[in-house]
Design a protein around this motif. Structure first.
Motif, PDB file in Angstrom:
ATOM      1  N   ILE A  82      55.716  33.224  -7.378  1.00 10.28           N
ATOM      2  CA  ILE A  82      55.840  34.524  -6.691  1.00 10.28           C
ATOM      3  C   ILE A  82      54.939  35.565  -7.340  1.00 10.28           C
ATOM      4  O   ILE A  82      54.244  36.334  -6.665  1.00 10.28           O
ATOM      5  CB  ILE A  82      57.309  34.994  -6.725  1.00 10.28           C
ATOM      6  N   VAL A  83      54.929  35.596  -8.680  1.00 12.51           N
ATOM      7  CA  VAL A  83      54.112  36.590  -9.391  1.00 12.51           C
ATOM      8  C   VAL A  83      52.625  36.289  -9.220  1.00 12.51           C
ATOM      9  O   VAL A  83      51.812  37.188  -8.984  1.00 12.51           O
ATOM     10  CB  VAL A  83      54.506  36.619 -10.876  1.00 12.51           C
ATOM     11  N   LEU A  84      52.252  35.003  -9.312  1.00 14.38           N
ATOM     12  CA  LEU A  84      50.849  34.642  -9.130  1.00 14.38           C
ATOM     13  C   LEU A  84      50.382  34.910  -7.704  1.00 14.38           C
ATOM     14  O   LEU A  84      49.201  35.169  -7.467  1.00 14.38           O
ATOM     15  CB  LEU A  84      50.635  33.163  -9.458  1.00 14.38           C
ATOM     16  N   ALA A  85      51.322  34.852  -6.749  1.00 14.06           N
ATOM     17  CA  ALA A  85      50.950  35.088  -5.352  1.00 14.06           C
ATOM     18  C   ALA A  85      50.801  36.560  -5.032  1.00 14.06           C
ATOM     19  O   ALA A  85      50.320  36.919  -3.958  1.00 14.06           O
ATOM     20  CB  ALA A  85      52.004  34.474  -4.430  1.00 14.06           C
ATOM     21  N   GLY A  86      51.229  37.440  -5.959  1.00 19.03           N
ATOM     22  CA  GLY A  86      51.102  38.866  -5.711  1.00 19.03           C
ATOM     23  C   GLY A  86      49.652  39.282  -5.524  1.00 19.03           C
ATOM     24  O   GLY A  86      48.760  38.804  -6.223  1.00 19.03           O
ATOM     25  N   SER A  87      49.451  40.134  -4.566  1.00 17.15           N
ATOM     26  CA  SER A  87      48.072  40.523  -4.236  1.00 17.15           C
ATOM     27  C   SER A  87      47.377  41.234  -5.372  1.00 17.15           C
ATOM     28  O   SER A  87      46.156  41.213  -5.495  1.00 17.15           O
ATOM     29  CB  SER A  87      48.084  41.420  -2.998  1.00 17.15           C
ATOM     30  N   SER A  88      48.164  41.864  -6.242  1.00 24.10           N
ATOM     31  CA  SER A  88      47.527  42.594  -7.338  1.00 24.10           C
ATOM     32  C   SER A  88      48.218  42.331  -8.677  1.00 24.10           C
ATOM     33  O   SER A  88      48.075  43.082  -9.602  1.00 24.10           O
ATOM     34  CB  SER A  88      47.549  44.099  -7.050  1.00 24.10           C
ATOM     35  N   GLY A  89      48.987  41.236  -8.775  1.00 23.59           N
ATOM     36  CA  GLY A  89      49.662  40.903 -10.015  1.00 23.59           C
ATOM     37  C   GLY A  89      48.691  40.410 -11.059  1.00 23.59           C
ATOM     38  O   GLY A  89      47.480  40.351 -10.839  1.00 23.59           O
ATOM     39  N   PHE A  90      49.225  39.973 -12.238  1.00 16.49           N
ATOM     40  CA  PHE A  90      48.306  39.534 -13.280  1.00 16.49           C
ATOM     41  C   PHE A  90      47.614  38.230 -12.902  1.00 16.49           C
ATOM     42  O   PHE A  90      46.632  37.849 -13.482  1.00 16.49           O
ATOM     43  CB  PHE A  90      49.011  39.424 -14.642  1.00 16.49           C
ATOM     44  N   GLY A  91      48.160  37.551 -11.859  1.00 14.73           N
ATOM     45  CA  GLY A  91      47.482  36.360 -11.381  1.00 14.73           C
ATOM     46  C   GLY A  91      46.372  36.677 -10.404  1.00 14.73           C
ATOM     47  O   GLY A  91      45.593  35.795 -10.053  1.00 14.73           O
ATOM     48  N   GLY A  92      46.311  37.930  -9.941  1.00 17.66           N
ATOM     49  CA  GLY A  92      45.244  38.317  -9.042  1.00 17.66           C
ATOM     50  C   GLY A  92      45.290  37.608  -7.706  1.00 17.66           C
ATOM     51  O   GLY A  92      44.275  37.395  -7.069  1.00 17.66           O
ATOM     52  N   GLY A  93      46.506  37.223  -7.243  1.00 22.70           N
ATOM     53  CA  GLY A  93      46.606  36.558  -5.951  1.00 22.70           C
ATOM     54  C   GLY A  93      46.062  35.148  -5.959  1.00 22.70           C
ATOM     55  O   GLY A  93      45.414  34.717  -5.019  1.00 22.70           O
ATOM     56  N   LEU A  94      46.339  34.397  -7.051  1.00 26.85           N
ATOM     57  CA  LEU A  94      45.813  33.044  -7.164  1.00 26.85           C
ATOM     58  C   LEU A  94      46.453  32.096  -6.165  1.00 26.85           C
ATOM     59  O   LEU A  94      45.859  31.126  -5.741  1.00 26.85           O
ATOM     60  CB  LEU A  94      46.051  32.513  -8.584  1.00 26.85           C
TER      61      LEU A  94
END
Length: 368
Positions: free
Chosen positions: A133-145
């Motif tokens: 969920i966090v990695l899928a965030g459009s602007s999270g620390f995963g950058g929408g990976l």
């Protein structure tokens, strides 16, 4: 070689039921357990219909049943089939999966406290799913990976991987020439606490919108769940339920202890691995579908055991009562309570007092 078995337990295990013969085939049917299973099926059907019929627009029970079988008007069909059926189906499937997962883990560990949420398996699945969920965030620390359909597919896979890795770590740490149920529970509580910290760290690193989305999911909510969430649970049930019931004979032998099970021809490690895979798979897909519904896997198998009797929680009754509990929780949150509340809060309110009861009972046994 002689095998010494505790007398009451041996009596329970050998009391297999009434024989039924059809031509060359025969089965041993435990009458009390079968009666509870049939009654549970009736309760599940009633709650399923009530969950479909009650809501902002109430539909009578008879009209709901007619709609399910295709004999009603377009208005009722729109409300029941198109709007409510997906969420109600998810509630039923998730409850059945959690009930079976709890029965398997409690049988495997020979301990009523050994459910996936107590052993940390649910927290492991939650950590995997929250990471997606966090990695899928459009602007999270995963950058929408992780985006789009990859997120839909990746969530159950990440939950399964997280739950499986947790179970493997738990098994490795608890193994000392066998599995002791008390040690397993203590190690599981420690692993669960560590994984809860991992989830909180992920939430702290995420953007506020992603953290809010994950927090709603972590409360165990059935709101707006549909066929996309139901499909992985259906696949898991189709694959793992037959395997679980195939293991019943070995589960009965495991109740006699590891040494006795080996003497009876049970491949101990293979059986324990298969039981663990089934339980983890069922718990993980449930977590990926609706978030962690606390205490369902803990309470339901023990209720089924007390109703049906025997030496271990019955698998079929545990499945059905799990479905009934989650359907009831969904009904309470939508119809009874006047404000929005996740179903996980209701199951926790039921399960927490029961956990305290089990802990007090275990303490009294140790003191005696």
């Amino acid at each position: 070689m002689s095998v010494e078995v505790e007398a009451p337990l041996a009596e329970k295990v050998t009391a297999v039921g009434t024989p039924i013969r059809v031509g060359p085939l025969s089965w041993q049917v435990p009458v009390r357990s079968a009666t509870i299973a049939v009654a549970s099926l009736g309760v599940v059907f009633l709650l399923f219909c009530l969950d479909l019929g009650l809501g902002d627009v109430d539909i009578s029970l008879g009209r709901t049943i007619r709609t399910l079988f295709g004999y009603s008007d377009p208005g009722a069909e729109l409300i029941i089939t198109d709007l409510r059926l997906p969420q109600t189906t998810v509630a039923l499937l998730v409850g059945m999966a959690l009930g079976l997962a709890g029965a398997l883990t409690q049988t495997f560990a020979r301990n009523p406290l050994a459910s996936p949420d107590i052993l940390g398996v649910t927290e492991g699945a939650s950590a995997g799913a929250v990471a997606v969920i966090v990695l899928a965030g459009s602007s999270g620390f995963g950058g929408g990976l992780v985006t789009g359909r990859l997120q839909t597919v990746g969530l159950p896979l990440a939950a399964f991987a997280g739950g499986l890795l947790t179970a493997m770590l738990l098994y490795a740490l608890a193994w000392r020439r066998g599995i002791d149920g008390q040690r397993l529970v203590l190690i599981g509580i420690g692993i669960g606490a560590a994984l809860t910290a991992v989830v909180e760290w992920l939430l702290l690193r995420a953007r506020i919108t992603d953290a809010q989305s994950a927090q709603v999911w972590l409360n165990g909510s059935l709101n707006s769940r549909g066929w996309d969430q139901a499909r992985p649970v259906v696949v898991a049930l189709v694959v793992l339920v037959p395997l679980s019931f195939w293991l019943v004979r070995h589960l009965n032998a495991l109740q006699l202890g590891d040494d006795s099970a080996r003497v009876l021809g049970v491949r101990l490690q293979t059986t324990q691995l298969l039981v663990l895979v089934c339980a983890v798979g069922l718990a993980a897909v449930s977590v990926s579908a609706v978030g962690p519904l606390e205490f369902v896997a803990l309470v339901v198998p023990q209720v089924a055991l007390r109703l049906a009797g025997g030496a271990r929680p019955p698998l079929l009754s545990s499945m059905l009562l799990g479905g009934a509990l989650v359907l009831g929780a969904d009904l309470v949150t939508r119809v009874v309570i006047p404000f929005s509340l996740p179903a996980g809060v209701v199951t926790a309110a039921i399960g927490a007092p029961y956990l305290i009861y089990l802990l007090v009972r275990a303490k009294r046994k140790v003191a005696a």
